[in-house]
Design a protein around this motif. Structure first.
Motif, PDB file in Angstrom:
ATOM      1  N   GLU A 191      -4.853 -19.918   9.802  1.00 52.13           N
ATOM      2  CA  GLU A 191      -6.070 -20.720   9.946  1.00 52.13           C
ATOM      3  C   GLU A 191      -5.765 -21.989  10.750  1.00 52.13           C
ATOM      4  N   PRO A 192      -6.451 -22.198  11.885  1.00 46.54           N
ATOM      5  CA  PRO A 192      -6.162 -23.364  12.734  1.00 46.54           C
ATOM      6  C   PRO A 192      -6.288 -24.714  12.024  1.00 46.54           C
ATOM      7  N   SER A 193      -7.152 -24.806  11.026  1.00 47.40           N
ATOM      8  CA  SER A 193      -7.305 -26.083  10.320  1.00 47.40           C
ATOM      9  C   SER A 193      -6.168 -26.332   9.326  1.00 47.40           C
ATOM     10  N   LEU A 194      -5.314 -25.323   9.095  1.00 53.11           N
ATOM     11  CA  LEU A 194      -4.198 -25.459   8.149  1.00 53.11           C
ATOM     12  C   LEU A 194      -2.841 -25.347   8.855  1.00 53.11           C
ATOM     13  N   ARG A 195      -2.596 -24.203   9.497  1.00 53.71           N
ATOM     14  CA  ARG A 195      -1.391 -23.954  10.319  1.00 53.71           C
ATOM     15  C   ARG A 195      -0.074 -24.304   9.620  1.00 53.71           C
ATOM     16  N   PHE A 196       0.174 -23.700   8.470  1.00 49.88           N
ATOM     17  CA  PHE A 196       1.468 -23.866   7.802  1.00 49.88           C
ATOM     18  C   PHE A 196       2.449 -22.877   8.431  1.00 49.88           C
ATOM     19  N   GLU A 197       3.116 -23.350   9.487  1.00 50.12           N
ATOM     20  CA  GLU A 197       4.011 -22.490  10.249  1.00 50.12           C
ATOM     21  C   GLU A 197       5.325 -22.207   9.529  1.00 50.12           C
ATOM     22  N   LEU A 198       5.768 -23.138   8.683  1.00 48.71           N
ATOM     23  CA  LEU A 198       7.097 -23.022   8.082  1.00 48.71           C
ATOM     24  C   LEU A 198       7.048 -22.897   6.566  1.00 48.71           C
ATOM     25  N   LEU A 199       7.779 -21.931   6.061  1.00 49.55           N
ATOM     26  CA  LEU A 199       8.059 -21.863   4.641  1.00 49.55           C
ATOM     27  C   LEU A 199       9.435 -22.488   4.458  1.00 49.55           C
ATOM     28  N   LEU A 200       9.482 -23.609   3.747  1.00 50.89           N
ATOM     29  CA  LEU A 200      10.729 -24.358   3.587  1.00 50.89           C
ATOM     30  C   LEU A 200      11.549 -23.889   2.399  1.00 50.89           C
ATOM     31  N   ASP A 201      10.885 -23.424   1.355  1.00 49.84           N
ATOM     32  CA  ASP A 201      11.601 -23.112   0.126  1.00 49.84           C
ATOM     33  C   ASP A 201      10.731 -22.249  -0.775  1.00 49.84           C
ATOM     34  N   LEU A 202      11.377 -21.439  -1.578  1.00 45.99           N
ATOM     35  CA  LEU A 202      10.709 -20.730  -2.663  1.00 45.99           C
ATOM     36  C   LEU A 202      11.680 -20.720  -3.829  1.00 45.99           C
ATOM     37  N   CYS A 203      11.174 -20.999  -5.012  1.00 49.63           N
ATOM     38  CA  CYS A 203      12.033 -20.941  -6.194  1.00 49.63           C
ATOM     39  C   CYS A 203      11.269 -20.302  -7.338  1.00 49.63           C
ATOM     40  N   GLY A 204      12.005 -19.778  -8.286  1.00 51.26           N
ATOM     41  CA  GLY A 204      11.414 -19.241  -9.494  1.00 51.26           C
ATOM     42  C   GLY A 204      11.363 -20.323 -10.564  1.00 51.26           C
ATOM     43  N   VAL A 205      10.427 -20.178 -11.501  1.00 51.43           N
ATOM     44  CA  VAL A 205      10.306 -21.101 -12.621  1.00 51.43           C
ATOM     45  C   VAL A 205      10.033 -20.285 -13.879  1.00 51.43           C
ATOM     46  N   ASP A 206      10.726 -20.656 -14.969  1.00 51.57           N
ATOM     47  CA  ASP A 206      10.489 -20.060 -16.281  1.00 51.57           C
ATOM     48  C   ASP A 206       9.795 -21.118 -17.134  1.00 51.57           C
ATOM     49  N   TYR A 207       8.529 -20.886 -17.458  1.00 48.49           N
ATOM     50  CA  TYR A 207       7.722 -21.851 -18.208  1.00 48.49           C
ATOM     51  C   TYR A 207       7.782 -21.646 -19.721  1.00 48.49           C
ATOM     52  N   SER A 208       8.700 -20.799 -20.196  1.00 47.62           N
ATOM     53  CA  SER A 208       8.684 -20.451 -21.618  1.00 47.62           C
ATOM     54  C   SER A 208       8.901 -21.641 -22.545  1.00 47.62           C
ATOM     55  N   ALA A 209       9.593 -22.674 -22.109  1.00 52.46           N
ATOM     56  CA  ALA A 209       9.798 -23.851 -22.963  1.00 52.46           C
ATOM     57  C   ALA A 209       9.108 -25.089 -22.391  1.00 52.46           C
ATOM     58  N   TYR A 210       8.192 -24.883 -21.460  1.00 56.12           N
ATOM     59  CA  TYR A 210       7.532 -25.993 -20.783  1.00 56.12           C
ATOM     60  C   TYR A 210       6.660 -26.779 -21.757  1.00 56.12           C
ATOM     61  N   GLY A 211       6.707 -28.088 -21.655  1.00 52.57           N
ATOM     62  CA  GLY A 211       5.908 -28.950 -22.533  1.00 52.57           C
ATOM     63  C   GLY A 211       6.323 -28.830 -23.987  1.00 52.57           C
ATOM     64  N   ASP A 212       7.639 -28.650 -24.206  1.00 57.84           N
ATOM     65  CA  ASP A 212       8.173 -28.486 -25.569  1.00 57.84           C
ATOM     66  C   ASP A 212       7.473 -27.360 -26.321  1.00 57.84           C
ATOM     67  N   GLY A 213       7.204 -26.270 -25.614  1.00 53.74           N
ATOM     68  CA  GLY A 213       6.596 -25.105 -26.241  1.00 53.74           C
ATOM     69  C   GLY A 213       5.087 -25.126 -26.289  1.00 53.74           C
ATOM     70  N   ALA A 214       4.463 -26.163 -25.728  1.00 52.00           N
ATOM     71  CA  ALA A 214       3.000 -26.260 -25.755  1.00 52.00           C
ATOM     72  C   ALA A 214       2.342 -25.360 -24.711  1.00 52.00           C
ATOM     73  N   TRP A 215       3.099 -24.874 -23.738  1.00 51.17           N
ATOM     74  CA  TRP A 215       2.567 -24.028 -22.670  1.00 51.17           C
ATOM     75  C   TRP A 215       2.145 -22.681 -23.237  1.00 51.17           C
ATOM     76  N   ASP A 216       0.944 -22.235 -22.917  1.00 53.48           N
ATOM     77  CA  ASP A 216       0.498 -20.933 -23.406  1.00 53.48           C
ATOM     78  C   ASP A 216       0.079 -20.004 -22.264  1.00 53.48           C
ATOM     79  N   GLY A 217       0.479 -20.345 -21.040  1.00 52.48           N
ATOM     80  CA  GLY A 217       0.157 -19.511 -19.889  1.00 52.48           C
ATOM     81  C   GLY A 217       1.256 -18.495 -19.606  1.00 52.48           C
ATOM     82  N   PRO A 218       1.180 -17.834 -18.455  1.00 51.57           N
ATOM     83  CA  PRO A 218       2.219 -16.870 -18.082  1.00 51.57           C
ATOM     84  C   PRO A 218       3.591 -17.533 -18.002  1.00 51.57           C
ATOM     85  N   ARG A 219       4.627 -16.737 -18.230  1.00 55.12           N
ATOM     86  CA  ARG A 219       5.980 -17.291 -18.323  1.00 55.12           C
ATOM     87  C   ARG A 219       6.611 -17.582 -16.961  1.00 55.12           C
ATOM     88  N   PHE A 220       6.474 -16.674 -16.002  1.00 55.89           N
ATOM     89  CA  PHE A 220       7.206 -16.810 -14.740  1.00 55.89           C
ATOM     90  C   PHE A 220       6.286 -17.122 -13.562  1.00 55.89           C
TER      91      PHE A 220
END
Length: 199
Positions: free
Chosen positions: A48-77
């Motif tokens: 999209e010309p109004s966005l043009r994100f030409e570069l992907l700089l990084d991708l990482c995984g995240v495990d949310y299983s203990a996020y917010g001291d266990g208060a997270w109730d969404g998907p884990r990964f």
């Protein structure tokens, strides 16, 4: 902050209902999309010309299983991607959650940004996130015989196996971990005695 407002408006217009959440925090935008919209959204972000994100700089995984001291109730990964538009000089964080915690699968972005190749392999290796459509999804940093995914919150600090050289067999062998798990108690530094000085 007018630049962020411009980017936010462009994202909402170009992506429409593909935007699950768009959050501004600490002068940065984070876009959350569903796994089924991830690949389409990535192509729009790049083309999209109004966005043009030409570069992907990084991708990482995240495990949310203990996020917010266990208060997270969404998907884990989740897979979190950082994009850069050279044309517009702005950045964007894109987060996609794997819908299944037991077998976390999201589409691969390799056909959109080929720089994601090793990043996706690393997230697979460390978190067990499967990037559907990746042409060579295999471990990149752990050993070929490694069991499990070491950055998952439920992975034991000592691991499951240890390796050592066996002089009788004249090779490296794997065996179950012999280290007894113990609870680590952090050392407390009292400020009034810090450095031997009394206040």
């Amino acid at each position: 902050m007018a630049k962020l407002d411009t980017l936010k408006a462009a994202l909402e217009k170009a992506l429409g209902n593909r935007v699950q959440t768009l959050v501004e925090n600490l002068g940065e935008l984070t876009l959350i999309v569903k796994a089924e919209d991830y690949l389409d959204a990535a192509r729009i972000l790049r083309d999209e010309p109004s966005l043009r994100f030409e570069l992907l700089l990084d991708l990482c995984g995240v495990d949310y299983s203990a996020y917010g001291d266990g208060a997270w109730d969404g998907p884990r990964f989740a897979a979190v991607t950082h994009l850069l538009s050279i044309t517009h000089n702005w950045r964007l964080r894109v987060r996609v959650f794997a819908p299944d915690d037991d077998v976390p699968v999201v589409p691969s972005l390799i056909d959109v940004w080929n720089s994601v190749n090793w990043f996706e392999r690393e997230a697979f290796d460390f978190f067990g996130i499967i990037f559907e459509g990746h042409p060579d999804l295999r471990r990149i940093l752990t050993d070929y015989g490694f069991v499990g995914h070491p950055f998952r919150k439920d992975f034991p600090t000592s691991g499951y196996v240890e390796m050592r050289y066996d002089p009788e067999q004249k090779r490296v062998i794997y065996q179950p971990v012999t280290i007894e798990p113990r609870e680590l108690t952090p050392r407390v530094i009292r400020e009034e005695n810090y450095g031997g000085l009394k206040h």
